[in-house]
Scaffold this motif. Sequence first.
Motif, short mmCIF file in Angstrom:
data_model
loop_
_atom_site.label_atom_id
_atom_site.label_comp_id
_atom_site.label_asym_id
_atom_site.label_seq_id
_atom_site.Cartn_x
_atom_site.Cartn_y
_atom_site.Cartn_z
N ILE A 183 -4.43 7.18 6.18
CA ILE A 183 -4.27 6.41 7.53
C ILE A 183 -5.99 5.80 7.60
CG2 ILE A 183 -4.02 6.20 9.89
CD1 ILE A 183 -1.65 8.33 9.30
N ILE A 184 -6.67 6.73 7.31
CA ILE A 184 -8.27 5.99 7.48
C ILE A 184 -8.34 4.98 6.50
CG2 ILE A 184 -10.64 6.72 7.06
CD1 ILE A 184 -10.09 9.71 8.25
N GLN A 185 -7.91 5.21 5.15
CA GLN A 185 -8.17 3.96 4.43
C GLN A 185 -7.30 2.81 4.58
OE1 GLN A 185 -8.17 5.09 0.08
NE2 GLN A 185 -8.14 7.21 0.85
N LEU A 186 -6.34 2.76 5.33
CA LEU A 186 -5.40 1.90 5.51
C LEU A 186 -6.02 0.92 6.59
CD1 LEU A 186 -1.73 3.48 5.51
CD2 LEU A 186 -2.70 1.57 4.19
N LYS A 187 -6.97 1.62 7.36
CA LYS A 187 -7.68 0.49 8.46
C LYS A 187 -8.39 -0.50 7.79
CE LYS A 187 -8.80 4.31 11.58
NZ LYS A 187 -9.67 5.23 12.57
N HIS A 188 -8.55 -0.63 6.63
CA HIS A 188 -9.30 -1.62 5.96
C HIS A 188 -8.17 -2.61 5.55
CE1 HIS A 188 -12.95 0.53 6.59
NE2 HIS A 188 -12.41 1.72 5.76
N ALA A 189 -6.89 -2.22 5.38
CA ALA A 189 -5.88 -3.26 4.98
C ALA A 189 -5.83 -4.30 6.00
CB ALA A 189 -4.67 -2.62 4.83
N ILE A 207 -0.21 -4.23 -5.39
CA ILE A 207 -0.07 -2.98 -5.32
C ILE A 207 -1.49 -2.29 -5.15
CG2 ILE A 207 0.88 -0.65 -5.90
CD1 ILE A 207 2.88 -2.35 -7.80
N ARG A 208 -1.72 -1.90 -4.03
CA ARG A 208 -2.97 -1.11 -3.80
C ARG A 208 -2.78 0.37 -3.55
NH1 ARG A 208 -6.32 -5.45 -3.54
NH2 ARG A 208 -5.54 -7.39 -2.68
N PRO A 209 -2.48 1.31 -4.59
CA PRO A 209 -2.08 2.66 -4.00
C PRO A 209 -3.17 3.40 -3.40
CG PRO A 209 -2.52 2.28 -6.79
CD PRO A 209 -2.44 0.97 -5.89
N ILE A 210 -2.87 4.23 -2.93
CA ILE A 210 -3.84 5.52 -1.90
C ILE A 210 -3.32 6.67 -2.30
CG2 ILE A 210 -4.75 5.96 0.18
CD1 ILE A 210 -4.30 3.13 1.01
N TYR A 241 0.90 -1.24 -0.02
CA TYR A 241 0.19 -0.14 0.00
C TYR A 241 0.82 1.02 0.05
CZ TYR A 241 -4.23 -2.74 1.27
OH TYR A 241 -4.87 -3.98 1.29
N PRO A 242 1.21 1.82 -1.21
CA PRO A 242 1.85 3.19 -1.13
C PRO A 242 1.00 4.20 -1.12
CG PRO A 242 1.68 2.26 -3.61
CD PRO A 242 0.91 1.06 -2.52
N VAL A 243 1.16 5.31 -0.10
CA VAL A 243 0.41 6.25 -0.03
C VAL A 243 1.23 7.68 -0.42
CG1 VAL A 243 -0.97 7.52 1.77
CG2 VAL A 243 -0.53 4.98 2.10
N ASP A 244 0.60 8.33 -1.34
CA ASP A 244 1.43 9.72 -1.72
C ASP A 244 0.12 10.82 -2.21
OD1 ASP A 244 4.46 10.32 -2.42
OD2 ASP A 244 3.06 11.43 -3.55
N ILE A 245 0.62 12.06 -1.76
CA ILE A 245 -0.53 12.97 -1.95
C ILE A 245 -0.49 13.32 -3.44
CG2 ILE A 245 1.18 14.83 -1.73
CD1 ILE A 245 -1.01 16.53 -0.18
N SER A 246 0.57 12.87 -4.35
CA SER A 246 0.42 13.26 -5.64
C SER A 246 -0.11 12.07 -6.55
CB SER A 246 1.79 13.69 -6.06
OG SER A 246 1.93 13.80 -7.52
N GLY A 247 -1.43 12.18 -6.78
CA GLY A 247 -1.88 11.01 -7.43
C GLY A 247 -1.17 10.51 -8.62
N ILE A 262 -3.71 2.17 13.80
CA ILE A 262 -3.96 1.06 12.72
C ILE A 262 -3.04 -0.12 12.98
CG2 ILE A 262 -4.92 2.61 10.94
CD1 ILE A 262 -2.32 2.30 9.54
N MET A 263 -2.34 -0.15 14.14
CA MET A 263 -1.42 -1.20 14.29
C MET A 263 -1.69 -1.90 15.43
SD MET A 263 2.16 1.48 14.31
CE MET A 263 3.07 -0.08 14.82
N THR A 264 -1.77 -3.09 15.44
CA THR A 264 -1.63 -4.12 16.36
C THR A 264 -0.26 -4.40 16.94
OG1 THR A 264 -1.20 -6.13 14.90
CG2 THR A 264 -3.37 -5.46 15.06
#
Length: 430
Positions: free
Chosen positions: A136-142, A125-128, A99-105, A172-174
Amino acid sequence: MADNKKQKLVTGLTSHPKYIPAWYNYDDVGSKLQHESGEINRDYYLTRSQISFLELNVQDIIPRDSNELTLVDLGSGNCSKTRYVIDELMKRQKMVQFYPVDISGDFLMKASAVLSEVYDNSLVIRPIAADYEQGIIQLKHASGVKFILWFASMMNMSYDDQVNTLRMISSIMTDKCRLVISVDITQDKEAILKAYNDDAGVKRRFYQYGIERLNKEEGSVIDLARFTYGIDFVSDLSPGYMSYVRAYMQAKEDMQCPIPGLEIDLDIKKGERIYFHEGEGLSCKYTLEQIQNIVHKAGLCLTGTWMDEGKHVAFCQCAVVQNGFYWCCASHIVGGDIHSDVLQTLIEAEGLTRKRSIGVKLDNASLPDFPKLSEPELSDLTMGVYQLKQAKSYTKVHLAEDGQYELMLCREKPDLIKVQIRSRYVASKM
């Protein structure tokens, strides 16, 4: 651009002092300039230091007790440093979810396409495309055990935003997840000023790109030739803060610059500065004690810290603080080896965190040779002066009637002791 982002621009340009938020530079063009400013600028030590460490030691920062990890990269950029981690994970597992996360789509999708060609189906790859908060909100579903990378990005935030973003990440961490951050630990003022004001002007072009983008997208006509570019370094070694760089342009004359897209007129006086960041500074520099304090304020704990040979960069592995018993080894404390994760690996392998009956209560008489720790050693053990001051309030509920902490000796491994404490950031009962 979304209205809330425009409003943030208006807020910055009408503040005192005026500023352009650092994130505004990171569209497709700006992301490329940022990459070049790290790769081409020979005086910029941080990128080279990170790569030199990862080339030789990437295996050290990856958890050894998890067979299937889900990889997350916050502020992924072109993923050039992330590929060292991906390559190492590929040796351990057949398939990696990433899951790569970046502000520049646009930049994110191009980087993802390159990775897909290199790794084919072995890398899912599941880009955000989002800022940190939304990402981080979207990563809660990872799904899966997350291994989260945050390389050299935290340092471009204000102190409070660093703590708050780390706290969001911890949500979002265990207990099995790990976060690795890389930070700049350079304190050499001359080297720092040269890195951010290089002779070739590579860094200057990146920072000033925010003005170019403003002219292009919002209709302003701000002439960079009417400003001088400047860099300051502010050193602060106090445990509860950090050092930082200030990057700005300073007006050579009075001027008025309309910005139609934002519906404001920018009034600038001779000598006035426009900063290329919000807050006091960017590109923060840290001591290890400062990092320990920031991490702990966010409800995390350091489980390992590594530095490159030149001691320019530190890679810090973090875990969430869980309620329960915390083990420490007297020999590790006295030896000063507080940055190794050997002890954690032993405890998890032996299942000691789950065994409640193996502790034998200790008193002064039963441990006559227990080492006496100096204040600096205690500060290291407890992750800083802040934590020392807070320790009693953390554990007051667990004090014995005589006001002392209850220490337990491990029956199976008598060189281990434990004490029960409660994290102030975890609300669940013991």
